[in-house]
Design an enzyme around this catalytic site. Structure first.
Site, PDB file in Angstrom:
ATOM      1  N   ASN A  54      97.975  54.694  75.709  1.00 30.31           N
ATOM      2  CA  ASN A  54      97.234  53.483  75.336  1.00 30.31           C
ATOM      3  C   ASN A  54      96.218  53.172  76.420  1.00 30.31           C
ATOM      4  O   ASN A  54      96.491  52.443  77.376  1.00 30.31           O
ATOM      5  CB  ASN A  54      98.203  52.319  75.117  1.00 30.31           C
ATOM      6  CG  ASN A  54      99.018  52.531  73.862  1.00 30.31           C
ATOM      7  OD1 ASN A  54      98.507  52.387  72.755  1.00 30.31           O
ATOM      8  ND2 ASN A  54     100.272  52.950  74.025  1.00 30.31           N
ATOM      9  N   GLU A  55      95.053  53.744  76.245  1.00 30.69           N
ATOM     10  CA  GLU A  55      93.997  53.628  77.239  1.00 30.69           C
ATOM     11  C   GLU A  55      93.399  52.228  77.196  1.00 30.69           C
ATOM     12  O   GLU A  55      93.655  51.459  76.261  1.00 30.69           O
ATOM     13  CB  GLU A  55      92.914  54.678  76.950  1.00 30.69           C
ATOM     14  CG  GLU A  55      93.409  56.118  77.013  1.00 30.69           C
ATOM     15  CD  GLU A  55      93.793  56.587  78.426  1.00 30.69           C
ATOM     16  OE1 GLU A  55      94.030  55.744  79.309  1.00 30.69           O
ATOM     17  OE2 GLU A  55      93.868  57.815  78.631  1.00 30.69           O
ATOM     18  N   PRO A  56      92.605  51.864  78.232  1.00 32.58           N
ATOM     19  CA  PRO A  56      91.972  50.544  78.242  1.00 32.58           C
ATOM     20  C   PRO A  56      91.314  50.242  76.894  1.00 32.58           C
ATOM     21  O   PRO A  56      90.659  51.109  76.299  1.00 32.58           O
ATOM     22  CB  PRO A  56      90.934  50.674  79.352  1.00 32.58           C
ATOM     23  CG  PRO A  56      91.541  51.668  80.293  1.00 32.58           C
ATOM     24  CD  PRO A  56      92.306  52.631  79.433  1.00 32.58           C
TER      25      PRO A  56
ATOM     26  N   SER B 278      93.270  49.082  74.402  1.00 29.80           N
ATOM     27  CA  SER B 278      94.333  49.089  73.392  1.00 29.80           C
ATOM     28  C   SER B 278      94.909  47.685  73.233  1.00 29.80           C
ATOM     29  O   SER B 278      95.389  47.095  74.206  1.00 29.80           O
ATOM     30  CB  SER B 278      95.467  50.027  73.825  1.00 29.80           C
ATOM     31  OG  SER B 278      94.989  51.336  73.963  1.00 29.80           O
TER      32      SER B 278
ATOM     33  N   THR C 153      92.019  59.730  82.914  1.00 28.75           N
ATOM     34  CA  THR C 153      93.210  60.442  82.437  1.00 28.75           C
ATOM     35  C   THR C 153      92.901  61.936  82.307  1.00 28.75           C
ATOM     36  O   THR C 153      93.715  62.788  82.675  1.00 28.75           O
ATOM     37  CB  THR C 153      93.640  59.871  81.066  1.00 28.75           C
ATOM     38  OG1 THR C 153      93.870  58.474  81.230  1.00 28.75           O
ATOM     39  CG2 THR C 153      94.876  60.544  80.531  1.00 28.75           C
TER      40      THR C 153
END
Ligand code: F6R
Length: 629
Positions: A160-162, A164, A179
């Site tokens: 859940n990347e920035p 999300s 990432t």
């Protein structure tokens, strides 16, 4: 939420700080085992949510131990993994499916039908439906009883990347560039890292009845502090765990180091003012107020929660001078000690001179990145430095670089049909980017790094006779994140130590992620040094810790600060540039060689600027060391 102490008042997620990763993993594994046993007593299934990556490796090792030695059975366990890279088949060496089987499932008695890892091969057009089914499956199993999480440097949980949102569910997501960089070492370079993944959502994770997040190493310290103490925000998805009623973070001391109770404890309660804490607090205050130490006033202290440092006996005037002198004494242009000088206040003793210094570098180039300027000083001041490269560094050489070198070597010997470069070239051509390197390819790549190392050191006037390539076997056989050293590796280092009998050892990796190469090398050398306890030479040996570019020292951690002149800094950077194969690969899987030397340059210059702001002398750059006792 109830706090355990006033020191945790800013923490919005209960956080347990363990001595090290193993201690934390024992505690988490016990909790998991208790849950499994209590459910199995009443014939119920347990649903575990699981993570991959470096962080849970020691946890899985402990669960396997509990299975093998304490008879913990996983027959009543159902697992759901958080995520999988999109595009990877199960058998791909970097697939999370394979990781989970190698690290856990193959060693316990969980029935294979009870294991769920998202399918990386699902077609993009079918991903939405597939993800909805994954959610339904979790629900049908009764929901997740306990979810294990790691955390990425972007603050992600799962992938859940920035951006999300807290109610997001299982879905396909584009990976953040940080990432991708962090995964570069696993995939032989950034360009091979998948750009997408299937991940459980933040909402899926929040629905688990119990959540345990684990994190180790300094690399994670900033993001841990932000997730625990900062506001809930989509830019750090782990911060949404603040709204979970039963989430706990288990971290080691390095990952905890940015929490206020560790970093600035005087802001949250009374403290025991030890000298290192005083140095930390005063330098923090000086930088915060934008004033040199010697200009800090009583009111600067009282307005910043440090009034108890100021007493009738110790006014700001006295305190300022005391701390100023303390920091001043860390500075020395003589890392090997200054001969014929009073050394009572110097970081390193004057005698003996010259000193035998052993610089231990986990991989070729770590030495230069961490202390290239100091190495040059040791040479110029007629000491006897030796550099030991513990590993060949072959895993960090991209195939493209090896092919170019093999072709070059073959050009020189066109008629030699069965020459080594020709057979290596053939193997390189046959292998895909993802296949593991054969022993021959590893060997060939190791030679590339040797040649680069010699030419890099030549740039600093260090002759090849000073170099020891140990090529330790654990690296030759291993893979990133899965290295384990053995007795033969320790013995090789013991042998070297006894041969050199150094007066100084320079070492790195103490606070790194325990599964990263520098940390493994640190543990290995530590064992070797322990093995030598009782040796006469060790009585007279000082151990200095240096750091790699990903993290620079804080003022209060420094025992020796070696100023580097503009010319020395240029020499160091140019020497680093001889590690040409690292243009697109580097230790820790970070971007390009350019970014690495830029980071090194920046760290050393920033540190010099800090000394300047504190009111000490203004230098071009500083390389810093901590004495390890
Ligand atoms: C892995 C996962 C990720 C990792 C995170 C930390 O399944 O979901 O969130 O936990 O990227 O990775 P490591 O542990 O390798 O530092």
């Amino acid at each position: 939420m109830k706090q355990n102490s006033q020191y945790e008042q800013l923490e919005k997620i209960p956080t347990r700080i363990a001595r090290d990763a193993n201690e934390a993993c024992r505690e988490v594994a016990q909790e998991i085992a208790a849950l499994i046993r209590s459910k199995s007593d009443s014939n119920q299934k347990v649903v575990l949510g699981l993570a991959t990556g470096s962080t849970p490796v020691p946890l899985y090792r402990e669960l396997i131990r509990l299975h093998q030695e304490d008879g913990l059975s996983f027959k009543n366990v159902i697992t759901f993994n958080l995520d999988e890279y999109h595009g990877l088949s199960q058998k791909h060496p970097e697939s999370y499916w394979r990781f989970m089987h190698e690290q856990l499932f193959d060693h316990i008695d969980i029935p294979s039908g009870q294991v769920n890892v998202p399918d990386g091969k699902v077609a993009t057009s079918e991903a939405f439906e597939y993800c909805a089914t994954y959610e339904e499956k979790i629900e049908a199993a009764g929901g997740i009883d306990l979810q294990v999480l790691g955390i990425g440097r972007t603050g992600h949980i799962g992938f859940n990347e920035p951006g999300s949102p807290p109610d997001s569910l299982t879905r396909m997501i584009a990976l953040d560039s940080l990432t991708i960089r962090d995964a570069a070492a696993d995939f032989q370079g950034e360009r091979n890292v998948p750009r997408h993944a299937i991940t459980m959502g933040v909402g899926t994770i929040l629905a688990a009845k119990r959540v345990v997040l684990i994190a180790w190493g300094q690399n994670k310290s900033d993001v841990i502090a932000e997730a625990v103490e900062g506001p809930e925000t989509e830019s750090i998805s782990a911060s949404f765990l603040q709204r979970h009623s039963n989430a706990t973070f288990f971290v080691d001391q390095s990952a905890a180091s940015r929490l206020t109770r560790i970093d600035r404890p005087w802001l949250v309660g009374p403290v025991d003012w030890k000298p290192s804490l005083i140095r930390k607090a005063v330098s923090w205050l000086s930088l915060k107020q934008g004033k040199p130490i010697l200009k800090l006033l009583d009111e600067d202290y009282t307005e910043n929660g440090m009034s108890d440092l100021i007493t009738p006996r110790s006014t700001s005037y006295h305190l300022n001078i005391e701390v100023f002198n303390d920091i001043q004494r860390t500075i020395t242009g003589w890392p090997g000690g200054k001969p014929n000088a009073d050394d009572s206040q110097r970081p390193e003793r004057a005698n003996p001179h010259p000193k035998r210094a052993l610089i231990i570098s986990p991989e070729p180039d770590n030495d230069l990145l961490g202390m290239g300027g100091t190495l040059k000083r040791l040479m110029d001041q007629r000491h006897d430095p030796r550099i030991a490269y513990l590993t060949s560094g072959s895993l960090m050489v991209p195939d493209s670089e090896a092919k170019a070198m093999a072709e070059f070597a073959q050009e020189l010997q066109p008629e030699a049909d069965e020459s080594l470069p020709r057979s290596t070239l053939r193997q390189l051509e046959e292998k895909s980017e993802f296949d593991l390197d054969s022993a021959e390819i590893r060997d060939f790549k190791g030679h590339i790094r040797r040649v680069e190392t010699r030419s890099a050191l030549r740039r600093l006037d260090v002759q090849p006779k000073r170099i020891h390539f140990l090529d330790l076997a654990f690296y030759q056989k291993g893979r990133p994140r899965q290295f384990r050293f053995e007795e033969a590796d320790v013995s090789a280092v013991v042998e070297l130590l006894r041969e050199v009998q150094p007066h100084q050892i320079y070492l790195t990796g103490i606070e790194a992620d325990p599964s990263a190469l520098p940390a493994i090398c640190f543990a290995l050398v530590n064992q070797a040094i322990e093995r030598c306890s009782g040796d006469d030479w060790l009585e007279d040996c000082r151990i200095w810790l240096y750091r790699l570019p990903e993290r620079s020292w804080e003022i209060e951690e420094i025992d020796m600060a070696v100023p580097i002149s503009p010319k020395e800094l240029t020499d160091k950077i140019q020497a680093i540039y001889h590690h040409k194969s690292q243009r697109s690969q580097s230790p820790g899987g970070d971007v390009s060689l350019r970014e690495h030397w830029q980071q090194t340059e920046k760290n050393t210059q920033d540190l010099a600027a800090q000394y300047d702001h504190l009111g000490l002398a203004e230098y071009e750059a500083i390389e810093a060391f901590q004495r390890w006792r």
